[in-house]
Structure formats: C-alpha cells, structure tokens
Design an enzyme around this catalytic site. Structure first.
Site, mmCIF file in Angstrom:
data_model
loop_
_atom_site.group_PDB
_atom_site.id
_atom_site.type_symbol
_atom_site.label_atom_id
_atom_site.label_comp_id
_atom_site.label_asym_id
_atom_site.label_seq_id
_atom_site.Cartn_x
_atom_site.Cartn_y
_atom_site.Cartn_z
ATOM 1 N N TRP A 357 0.587 -1.445 -0.012
ATOM 2 C CA TRP A 357 0.121 0.044 -0.345
ATOM 3 C C TRP A 357 1.043 1.218 0.014
ATOM 4 O O TRP A 357 0.507 2.219 -0.324
ATOM 5 C CB TRP A 357 -0.815 0.258 0.888
ATOM 6 C CG TRP A 357 -0.013 0.228 2.226
ATOM 7 C CD1 TRP A 357 0.521 -0.178 2.827
ATOM 8 C CD2 TRP A 357 -0.667 1.426 3.181
ATOM 9 N NE1 TRP A 357 0.979 0.170 4.115
ATOM 10 C CE2 TRP A 357 0.196 1.306 4.328
ATOM 11 C CE3 TRP A 357 -1.819 1.978 3.320
ATOM 12 C CZ2 TRP A 357 0.028 1.627 5.551
ATOM 13 C CZ3 TRP A 357 -2.031 3.538 4.916
ATOM 14 C CH2 TRP A 357 -0.652 2.879 5.534
ATOM 15 N N ASP A 358 2.145 1.409 -0.077
ATOM 16 C CA ASP A 358 2.942 2.523 -0.082
ATOM 17 C C ASP A 358 2.904 2.920 -1.313
ATOM 18 O O ASP A 358 3.082 4.442 -1.102
ATOM 19 C CB ASP A 358 4.425 1.827 0.246
ATOM 20 C CG ASP A 358 5.083 0.762 2.027
ATOM 21 O OD1 ASP A 358 3.781 0.197 1.923
ATOM 22 O OD2 ASP A 358 6.054 0.562 2.030
ATOM 23 N N GLU A 488 0.767 -1.873 12.888
ATOM 24 C CA GLU A 488 1.117 -3.311 12.405
ATOM 25 C C GLU A 488 1.473 -4.127 14.069
ATOM 26 O O GLU A 488 1.941 -5.123 14.420
ATOM 27 C CB GLU A 488 2.433 -4.137 12.061
ATOM 28 C CG GLU A 488 1.459 -3.317 10.263
ATOM 29 C CD GLU A 488 2.863 -4.111 9.426
ATOM 30 O OE1 GLU A 488 3.066 -4.123 9.923
ATOM 31 O OE2 GLU A 488 2.022 -4.111 8.564
ATOM 32 N N LYS A 600 3.343 1.124 15.970
ATOM 33 C CA LYS A 600 4.636 1.254 15.333
ATOM 34 C C LYS A 600 4.920 2.398 14.629
ATOM 35 O O LYS A 600 5.550 3.039 14.153
ATOM 36 C CB LYS A 600 3.945 -0.001 14.345
ATOM 37 C CG LYS A 600 5.194 -0.125 13.940
ATOM 38 C CD LYS A 600 5.272 -1.543 12.817
ATOM 39 C CE LYS A 600 5.794 -1.630 11.966
ATOM 40 N NZ LYS A 600 5.601 -2.731 10.794
ATOM 41 N N GLN A 601 3.405 3.006 13.997
ATOM 42 C CA GLN A 601 3.425 4.036 12.888
ATOM 43 C C GLN A 601 2.017 4.734 12.967
ATOM 44 O O GLN A 601 0.739 4.065 13.631
ATOM 45 C CB GLN A 601 3.921 3.573 11.787
ATOM 46 C CG GLN A 601 2.417 1.849 11.323
ATOM 47 C CD GLN A 601 3.188 1.400 9.786
ATOM 48 O OE1 GLN A 601 3.451 0.370 9.940
ATOM 49 N NE2 GLN A 601 2.527 1.772 8.526
#
Ligand code: BGC
Length: 765
Positions: A357-358, A488, A600-601
């Site tokens: 998906w980046d 994640e 995580k992000q």
C-alpha cells in the site's frame, strides 16, 4: 550511525572502510535505473560480510510460504524479485595474490555516490599480503536511458613494484537469495556463450520462467591506450568468464572497461534474448565509457531539473532530500504499467520487491508532482490491470458479487504475503488504492481517468467494504470486526478507527463518482453499469452503512480511539521506555508488543492526514498530542506523516526533527536496519514532508494553495512541481514565498489563504 557519511550537497561519501558497516554502505550506495538495480557490492572478490544484490524489475519467483497450520485464504507463495546474475564481477590477482579487501590492509578507502550524475565511485590504496601496494579507482553506473546497460571502469596502479595483473571478468548466475524460505535456488541455466572478450549468460526463474540474459564485453587499456589482449574463456554451470593478464611497471595504470546489457523476457522475445543482449552490449561498448558517462550525467540533469529540492543553509538536510529523490528516481521511471515500487526498491531482499500500500499512500504524490501525469497514471493502471485478480482474492475469502480486495503484497495481482499474522487483516490497503484515484484526479484534473479505469476499481472496492462491515444488533450500528490497521503492533482488533473511516469514505467517494459520471459522461456510466452489473440498491446500502457507522471515541479526551479497548491498555508513553528496549520489535516478545499501548506507525493520525479537511486545527492538535507520544515510529512510513501534521498545527520544531528523521533515516541508519536495504517508499514521504509539510501545499476547492514556513536553520528552500498543465517553481525564504510559473497558462494560487494569479512571479510576505 549518525554522521558516518560525510555531509555534502551532491555526494554521499564514505571515508575509510568499516567491514562491520559494509552491508549498510552497500544499501546506501545502491544504483539503478528503473529496470535494473544493484547494491554497492565490490567488483573484485570480497570474502567479508556482504549481501550481494542485482535485481531485474518485474522478474519474480514464487517462493513457497512458510506457515505452521495452514488455513483457508492464506497465500500459497511469497513473490520475490530474486537476486539475479551478478554482472559486476572482476576477479583480480596481483602477482598471484587475489585482491580482496577482507584480507589486505588499507592505506585509504573512499566510496562516493555522485547523485548529480548517477555514478558510484570508489578509490582505495591497499597493501597486499606480500607487501605490494596498489591503488584502485572505479566508477560504475546503470544507464538511466539505455536501461539494460551497466558500465564499469576499473583502474589499477601498482605503487610499490612492477606487477603481473590477472583479470577474470565474469557473469555469475549461480545466485542465492538470503531470504529464500527453504534455501532453494531460484534460477536454472538456459544458455551460455563465450568468445574472445565477450560472454553471455541466460538464466530462467524456476516456476515463473522469466528469462534474464546478460551479455558482457571486457576491454583493457594501459595508460589510456587500448591494449589488444588475448582472453581465455571459462564456463561452468550458470557461470561464464573471460580471463586475461597484463604486465605493469610500477606507477603504470591499467584500465578495465566492462560493459554489460541485462534484459528480461518481460520486454524481449525469449527465443532471441541472448542475441539481443549481445547486440545491446556491443552498442554500448562501441559508444565507449566516456560517452556513456556523459549521457548518464545529461539524463540525470534532466531529472534534477524537474525534481530537485534546493535547501540553502543546511547541508545535512540538502544532502538528505537529494538522496531520497535520487533513490526514488532510480527505482521507478513510470514508463511501464507492469512495474511498481517495492519498499526496498533494488537495494535489498526484504519485502520481496513486491508492491505494498506504500505506493498509493506514500509514493504517488511525489511522482505525480515531479514526473507528471502519465507516470502517476501508470501507477494507478497497475492496480486497474489487477482488478480481476482482486475480485478473485476477495472470492477466496468468501466475498461475492464483484467485491474486490487488493492484496497487501503482490507482484501480479495475487496476494503473496509472507507474514499472515500481521498482513492478512490489513484490509485498509483497499482504501489507500481508492484514495490514490481520488488524489490523482484532484491533483491532475484528469477527469477521464474515472470513466476509463478508476470507477470500476472504486466499485469493486466499495462492494468489498459493504460486505466487510457488520451490522451489530447490540450497538444498532455497523461495526468492523477483526482487522489490523496501519499500526501493525495491534492484530485482529475490532473497530480500528482508521480502517472504518477509510471504508466509509470509499463508499461515499464511489457514490459521488457514480453520480459524477451519470451527469457528465452517461455513456461511460452505461458501459460500466453493465460491465459491473451494478444495481441501484447497492448505493442505498452503502449510504445506510455510512450514516450508521460506529467509531470508537472518548468524550473526555475528545479524540477518536485507535480501536475498541485502546484505553484499557497501560497508558505509558515512549518516554517511559528505556533506550535499551528500543526498537521494541527487537527487544520485546510479540505478546508484550500486542498488549502494549505503543504504536508502530501513524494510524489514527494517518486518517487525520488523509482527511485533514474534516478536522479543525484544534482537533488535529489534540489527536497529535495524544498519539504521537505513544508512537515508536518503528516503520519508516511513520515520521513523514507526523512531520506533515506537525507543520499543519504549527509545531515547527517537531516538524523539522521528524523531517530529519525521515530524510536521514538510511543515511544515519536510524532504525538500525539499513543493512537490509533502503526504505524507498518512505522516501516519497520525505519529499512530502517538505512540499506538503513545510510549504503546506494542498489542493482545496480545485485550487492549489500553500501555507509555508521556513525551518529556523534554513535560509531558503525551493522546488518545482507539475500541477495540471503548469510547471511551477516555489521558493520560500524568511521574507516571502514566491511562485514562478515556468510553463502553462496562468492559474490562481492561494498563499496563506490569499488569492493571487501567477504572473511570472508571485510574492507573499
Ligand atoms: C509497515 C507497513 C508497510 C511495510 C512495507 C511495514 O513495516 O508497517 O505499513 O507497508 O512495512 O513498507
């Protein structure tokens, strides 16, 4: 390691050789041209620690996945762009002693990446085991326009005595992947030829049968004059070489020029592939190294003219942004809609070289603003071409009636991830693919895209969401069960706010797009309606879901919660972690990570970044101030989103420190994982941190606008963007923001909310 590489505006410089850091340097100094790419392995043999890597775009091997207890819906294989024929190899013996930097002493060593001209260079002085001292300088590149061509110039000067130099120039296709799931090799030989100074090797991937042919020609010259040498030839399985030697007096310089052409059956007829590679190689050798090198510099100049960001007053920041732009441009050039951007590009094996998906969530804005509409469009068409497979993917999971679930990881449209615990439920990627269509049309104004390609994809995606949300009798609302958001470090949670938000937005956007087409292009709508067997009642269901969606929210904090139960977690912040525990993914058990509050992000903040217009500044600030202190940024995709949001809320110090973190992530090896390869996809996020963050670029109400600020340390920054039919140069200094229109009709642009027409130069204090 911070500041390991010297700061310079155009060069990345490694001074001195550090074998324990070699893998990091091999990643950082990688070169490529969109079709071929490689890590900065040495040409001569090296017995120290190294990750060999040469890659060919679009060629993959389906490595069988490793799963303990198989469940329905797991992917059969994990696609890998395999490490391919090593074309740089030169075995050098000096007076019978192999040149190997792991066994000799070094008086000096310097490795340089010349980003301006697209060259990888090395120079060193080595003392061999017998005391002989030699000097080597080398230059190599992957030609940006002649995309099959790799060229090397390797100069050897014996400094202490006359020397007999033996050179074996080889192509080695007997290659392994370190991350092979079952230690399998991925290649078998198709053919090999070798004659005089020329050789050619064709190898084929097992199972997928991609053929890759590499041809090579090797020449010697002494003190600048070509030497007619006799070559002997050598072959073994998946390996061909030519060998020659030359006697040098002390101080004389022997130059080896190696030209190679690497092509694949993706682009060339398989039956003639070796002949074609040999022909392309011959053309390159006839052109000669010096001319090819000039062409390379000219090709890069064109790229830099379009996509450079100039920062005055901060060399570390300048070097870093150029490094990011350089790597993006050498990973994807956008001519071929079958290719995409792997998270590591051509710089390592991790993530298999597949598409994530980046691409849609991070990379698209960079390419659409710097390379133009067609390049960005090809990224979208890649997914359009995978629509049938996305529908099959959804069917495998039990969805029906044309619902499409795009894979989290793919080479050819099939799901092929390797990490089912995490990736399986990351259905949010479907939203990013729809969002990219929205963003592309908004930015480029290519309304045709919807009718030609976009709407079919949107309908498939909307149908998926409509089936994936669940009506809860208990809440009397729709809910979203068992998903993994972008963070994640949480798996299989209920009501991840970001994913629900994204899903509902897709339903609305698809409806708006259908309405738009009905009004503006009814013929196209008829065609799509028939093709997708669309029924009006679908729209009613979508809107019913959207108005009755449950989103976890905390009244007291006045923020959306990442998922149900988020506040039950022990409310620590990152400042409570010991430095020795970080990164937590390397120090904590998975169980502990999943239970912890640590993020995580960007997750909720990813949603706020995408849907910023729905939130006022105070609300963005509240969410940022709650979630950022709990975020460990252990994905490279995280700091850039935080930098952009920090710019938005006026937290300029944070915006700048996140910029440095994202832009120097690999140069300073922040996450201690650059040895695996570079974080290519997050590099586009770095570009966004400046353009969307510091310059505050947005397209609102069909108009381009900027809300700029200048980081304290900088005197000025400027960049060019293509916006619709215009090319603009934006400069931000302490005094003003000026926009110069270099191409196209004059357009209205807002700077700090004020309207101004570009009249050559527009200035705002
Ligand atoms: C991130 C994902 C990303 C993947 C590839 C993971 O670490 O969590 O969001 O898609 O890396 O870059």
């Amino acid at each position: 390691m911070k500041n390991y590489f010297k700061h310079d505006e155009w060069l990345i410089i490694e001074e001195g050789f550090n074998p324990s850091y070699n893998r990091v340097s091999e990643s950082v100094f990688s070169i490529g041209n969109g079709k071929i790419g490689q890590r900065a392995n040495f040409e001569e043999q090296y017995s120290g620690d190294s990750l060999q890597g040469s890659y060919v775009a679009g060629v993959y091997y389906p490595d069988k996945t490793r799963v303990g207890w198989w469940k329905n819906g797991y992917p059969e294989y994990f696609a890998k762009v395999p490490n391919a024929t090593n074309w740089i190899g030169l075995n050098i013996n000096i007076n019978g002693i192999p040149l190997n930097l792991a066994t000799c002493k070094l008086n000096s060593f310097r490795r340089v990446l010349n980003m301006k001209e697209g060259l990888l260079m090395r120079e060193f002085e080595a003392i061999l085991e017998n005391g002989d001292i030699i000097k080597v300088t080398s230059t190599r590149f992957c030609h940006l326009h002649k995309s099959s061509i790799g060229a090397i110039e390797y100069n050897i000067t014996p400094l202490s005595s006359s020397s007999k130099i033996e050179i074996e120039s080889y192509l080695d296709g007997d290659i392994e992947n370190e991350d092979s799931n079952y230690d399998h090799k991925f290649w078998e030989e198709v053919s090999q030829t070798v004659e005089l100074n020329r050789s050619c090797l064709a190898v084929k991937t097992l199972k997928t049968n991609f053929i890759v042919a590499t041809a090579s020609e090797t020449f010697l010259s002494l003190n600048g004059k070509e030497v007619k040498s006799n070559f002997s030839q050598n072959t073994k399985s998946k390996y061909v070489s030519v060998t020659t030697n030359c006697q040098l007096a002390q101080g004389e310089t022997l130059s080896i020029n190696k030209y190679t052409a690497t092509i694949s059956s993706l682009d060339y007829q398989a039956e003639k592939i070796s002949e074609t590679a040999a022909l392309l190689c011959k053309e390159a050798s006839s052109t000669g190294f010096a001319t090819l090198k000039k062409e390379q510099a000219a090709a890069w100049l064109t790229h830099w003219n379009e996509s450079d960001i100039i920062i005055v007053g901060d060399i570390a920041a300048q070097q870093a942004i150029r490094f990011n732009i350089f790597q993006l441009n050498q990973t994807y050039t956008g001519e071929d809609a079958r290719l995409n951007i792997g998270p590591k590009g051509f710089t390592g094996e991790k993530y298999g070289g597949s598409t994530y998906w980046d691409t849609e969530a991070y990379c698209l804005p960079f390419y659409q603003a710097t390379a133009g509409t067609q390049v960005a469009k090809n990224l979208l068409i890649y997914r359009y071409n995978h629509l049938a497979k996305a529908i099959q993917n959804a069917e495998k999971l039990g969805f029906t009636d044309g619902a499409a679930l795009y894979p989290m990881v793919t080479m050819n449209g099939e799901e092929c991830h390797n990490e089912w615990e995490i990736t399986f439920e990351e259905i949010h990627r479907n939203g990013a693919i729809a969002y990219a269509i929205f963003d592309y049309i908004k930015y480029t104004d290519d309304q045709q895209y919807l009718a030609q390609y976009g709407l079919e994809v949107l309908i498939g995606i909307a149908r998926f969401w409509a089936q994936r949300f669940t009506w809860s009798n208990h809440r009397e609302m729709y809910v979203l069960l068992g998903v993994t958001g972008p963070n994640e470090f949480e798996n299989n949670v209920n009501n991840n706010w970001y994913t629900s938000k994204m899903g509902c937005w897709c339903l609305r956007y698809c409806k708006e797009s259908i309405d738009y087409l009905k009004d503006n292009n009814p013929e196209a709508w008829d065609r799509i309606e028939n093709k997708t067997k669309f029924e009006a009642k679908e729209l009613q269901k979508w809107m019913q879901i959207d108005t009755n969606m449950y989103y976890p929210f905390d009244q007291e904090l006045n923020i959306f919660l990442q998922q149900d139960g988020f506040l039950d977690k022990e409310q620590l912040t990152v400042s409570d972690l010991l430095p020795s525990e970080r990164p937590i993914v390397e120090h904590w058990s998975w169980d502990r990570i999943l239970r912890s509050v640590f993020i995580k992000q960007a997750d909720v903040l990813q949603g706020i970044y995408f849907f910023e217009d729905e939130f006022d500044k105070e609300s963005i600030k509240r969410h940022f101030e709650y979630y950022e202190p709990r975020t460990v940024h252990e994905s490279s995709l995280s700091p850039c989103v935080h930098s952009i949001l920090a710019s938005k809320i006026g937290n300029y110090d944070k915006a700048y420190s996140f910029y440095l973190r994202t832009s120097r992530l690999d140069l300073d090896n922040y996450n201690n994982d650059t040895r695996d390869g570079l974080h290519i996809t997050s590099m586009a996020g770095t570009w966004m941190s400046i353009v969307k963050g510091f310059a505050g670029m947005r397209v609102l109400n069909n108009q381009l606008e900027f809300t700029p600020f200048l980081p304290e340390k900088w005197q000025e920054f400027s960049f060019k963007i293509r916006f619709r039919k215009t090319l603009l140069k934006v400069s931000v200094s302490h005094l003003n923001c000026s926009i110069e229109q270099l191409e196209g009709e004059k357009i209205e642009i807002k700077i700090n909310s004020e309207n101004s027409q570009t009249k050559g130069v527009t200035s705002h204090a």
